[in-house]
Design an enzyme around this catalytic site. Sequence first.
Site, PDB file in Angstrom:
ATOM      1  N   LEU A   1      25.217  75.920 -50.311  1.00 14.84           N
ATOM      2  CA  LEU A   1      25.747  75.985 -51.537  1.00 14.84           C
ATOM      3  C   LEU A   1      24.865  75.646 -52.805  1.00 14.84           C
ATOM      4  O   LEU A   1      25.456  75.645 -53.838  1.00 14.84           O
ATOM      5  CB  LEU A   1      27.194  75.093 -51.585  1.00 14.84           C
ATOM      6  N   ARG A   2      23.842  74.908 -52.441  1.00 10.98           N
ATOM      7  CA  ARG A   2      22.632  74.562 -53.352  1.00 10.98           C
ATOM      8  C   ARG A   2      22.771  73.432 -54.135  1.00 10.98           C
ATOM      9  O   ARG A   2      22.188  72.947 -55.002  1.00 10.98           O
ATOM     10  CB  ARG A   2      22.295  75.701 -54.160  1.00 10.98           C
TER      11      ARG A   2
ATOM     12  N   HIS B   1      20.170  82.934 -54.287  1.00 12.13           N
ATOM     13  CA  HIS B   1      19.235  82.716 -54.996  1.00 12.13           C
ATOM     14  C   HIS B   1      19.193  83.192 -56.386  1.00 12.13           C
ATOM     15  O   HIS B   1      20.032  84.034 -56.843  1.00 12.13           O
ATOM     16  CB  HIS B   1      17.898  83.481 -54.483  1.00 12.13           C
TER      17      HIS B   1
ATOM     18  N   ASP C   1      25.355  82.944 -43.010  1.00  7.25           N
ATOM     19  CA  ASP C   1      23.879  82.065 -43.440  1.00  7.25           C
ATOM     20  C   ASP C   1      23.625  82.565 -45.146  1.00  7.25           C
ATOM     21  O   ASP C   1      22.765  82.908 -45.487  1.00  7.25           O
ATOM     22  CB  ASP C   1      22.952  83.077 -42.523  1.00  7.25           C
TER      23      ASP C   1
END
Lengths: 326, 425
Positions: free
Chosen positions: B64-65, B309, B305
């Site tokens: 999820l960054r 970005h 997965d």
Amino acid sequence: MTTTSIQLDRQGRLLHFLTTEGLSRRHLTEILDTAESLRGVAERRVKKLPTLHGKTVVNLFFEASTRTRTTFELAAKRLSADVLNLNIATSSAVKGESLLDTLRNIEAMQCDMFVVRHEQSGAAEFIARHVKPHIAVLNAGDGRHAHPTQAMLDVFTIRRHKPDFPSLRVAIVGDILHSRVARSLIHALSILGAGEIRVIAPCTLLPAQVESLGVQVFHLPEQGLRDVDVIVMLRLQRERMEGALLPSEQEFFQRYGLTEDRLALAKPDALVMHPGPINRGVEIDSRVADGPRSVILEQVTNGIAVRMAIMSITLGNHARPDGEIA
Amino acid sequence: MHILIQGGRVIDPAHQFDAVTDVFVAVGRIAGLGQRPAGFKAERVIDASGHIVCPGLIDLCARLREPGLEHKATIASETRAAAAGGITTLVCPPDTDPVIDEPAVVELIRRRAKAAGHARVLTLGALTHRLRGERLAEMAALKEAGCVGVGDGGRPITNTRVLRRALEYAATFDLTVFLTPLDPELSHGLAHEGQVSTRLGLPGILAAAETGIIARDLELIRDIGVRVHFGRLSCARSVELVARAQAEGLPVSADAAIHHLHLTENDLLGFDSECHVRPPLRSQRDRDALRAGVSNGTLGALCSDHQPHESDAKCGPLGDTEPGISGLDTLLGLSLRLARDHGWPLMTLIERLSWGPARILGLPSGHLGVGAPADLCIFDPDASWRLAASHLRSRGQNSPFIGWELQGRVTHTLFDGELVYAYEA
């Protein structure tokens, strides 16, 4: 879209020169014939043609190279183009502007051709996909992928000595794994119908399933060099010793170096070639490099005519009104 | 809130249930199936006729960054995308920044997810401190803080001694260990080592980089008795190794990412950075073996997965780009397309996306039994549509599937008994 299709226009003419893979014999023959006609220019009193007068060629080198850059520069100048040399260090430690930003900036200077060298495979294609449509991109080496102008000057040199490709047996010796020269040359030779292409290297220097490129694999020069017409030695990078690929330069030279004894296994009139710069005593013995069978310096001379040919063909195709450059 | 889901085909793999019936949802739980529970007053009725009603999807691996890489995505942005994709539970691996190796990070993620309210976010704790593979993380504390397991966070432990002790320690606290098998020393490459990497001149990652680590790990766990889950398998041989270990009775499970079931090394031709993933896309034979593994259950879960970005991360020559695909938006559509093309029963497919991962995680959800958390996905199985970039709700627009035809469309997602997504045409 594959690399092959991006370098051609809808009529199948070369707009960029990124790889030899997938081109037709007609494309390669056109380059070779044009190069042949341009070869005489260097012997004239005035070594210049007006073909690219008013055009700007940018040598965009992200990887250090003096030799290749110089021959491209000379080729462009002999065609009367203006030449700009840009050497852009791309140490991964120093993260500068992105490749696309660099590209946009140089594009803004209104150039007509980019000659690109980059350490990453696929870089020239990336640039070709992103430049404005009027710009031609020539690949001067991308990673391990392709070095198509080198391949063309190699087959040009071979053709001048041995024009009958179907009867030709060519051996490429050394670090095939990391070699863009080998990949491009293998494709060019198969397109031109070369009788047999061999690669000779220890297992550590061969890429996976290399036979799929259409070559015969030999692990020892004693077997692979027998009766070949052309021997192409590849440059061995010193870094390879540290990568656990080879034990030492000495052992490599003892097993794979081209010596007079090994040369004797080939046909008596076999050509010895090397893309340069050569490592004397690592991949080739000085007596062979400087010997009568060596055409290494001729390759350098021919490189200029071949690059002139590729520059004039690609820019010529861009100039055509029906060039489908959108 | 009382919600009545009317007239849908209810598929609940946990109970092998497949019939057209009504689902009654009350105060966050499944209150009844078919029969209206006493005192149930529908405040909202969802017409599900012609649609499938199934447990909300459970995704075993979604980055999820947040915390650390909020310029790529946030918990709020990605859980919203998950809800639109019918996903109600996401498992976040420990390679955040800071690493999930202390309770405070677990708490932070839980708080952010709760504030967003679109989906359940579960965390895996780190096996080792800072994921460095040197000393053990405080796994007991992590479990107490709510981690559903511990893992290597995509950074396999090279030191076998440390790995052995980490597995033993995890077993002590009954923690499932989530490993991503890829030998760091053999995986500096960009593509599967084979014909395509040879043609493109891309450094290769050979299959043994994965299978060698799996073989090592299987030998290690033999005597420890720890539950191990191998995430994102990419090779035919890996599926064989896992199947054999399962047949021997080892407590081993595995999953595959949906993109590995659709793409192969050939998709890298043209140096497409959207197909740059780790582990790399492999041969057709590998892809077919992964499909078979999911179909026969050796691989008990399919996951996204998810790796969103920013566009710069994918713009450049392949080797200068970051690996990963933004996958939350396409998990169901790509899975249903596979089921359609290969004649897989919907029951099997939905199992791999809900009950299968729930069992791997030991969750009380993933099924539609009365009393279970009301995490539900309702979709139109017959809709097929072409994916456009504008459809992606994830902040990561990096998908090689743009332009692909996907099967099935999520119309409603319920999370904890609340409607968190409804499709508007």
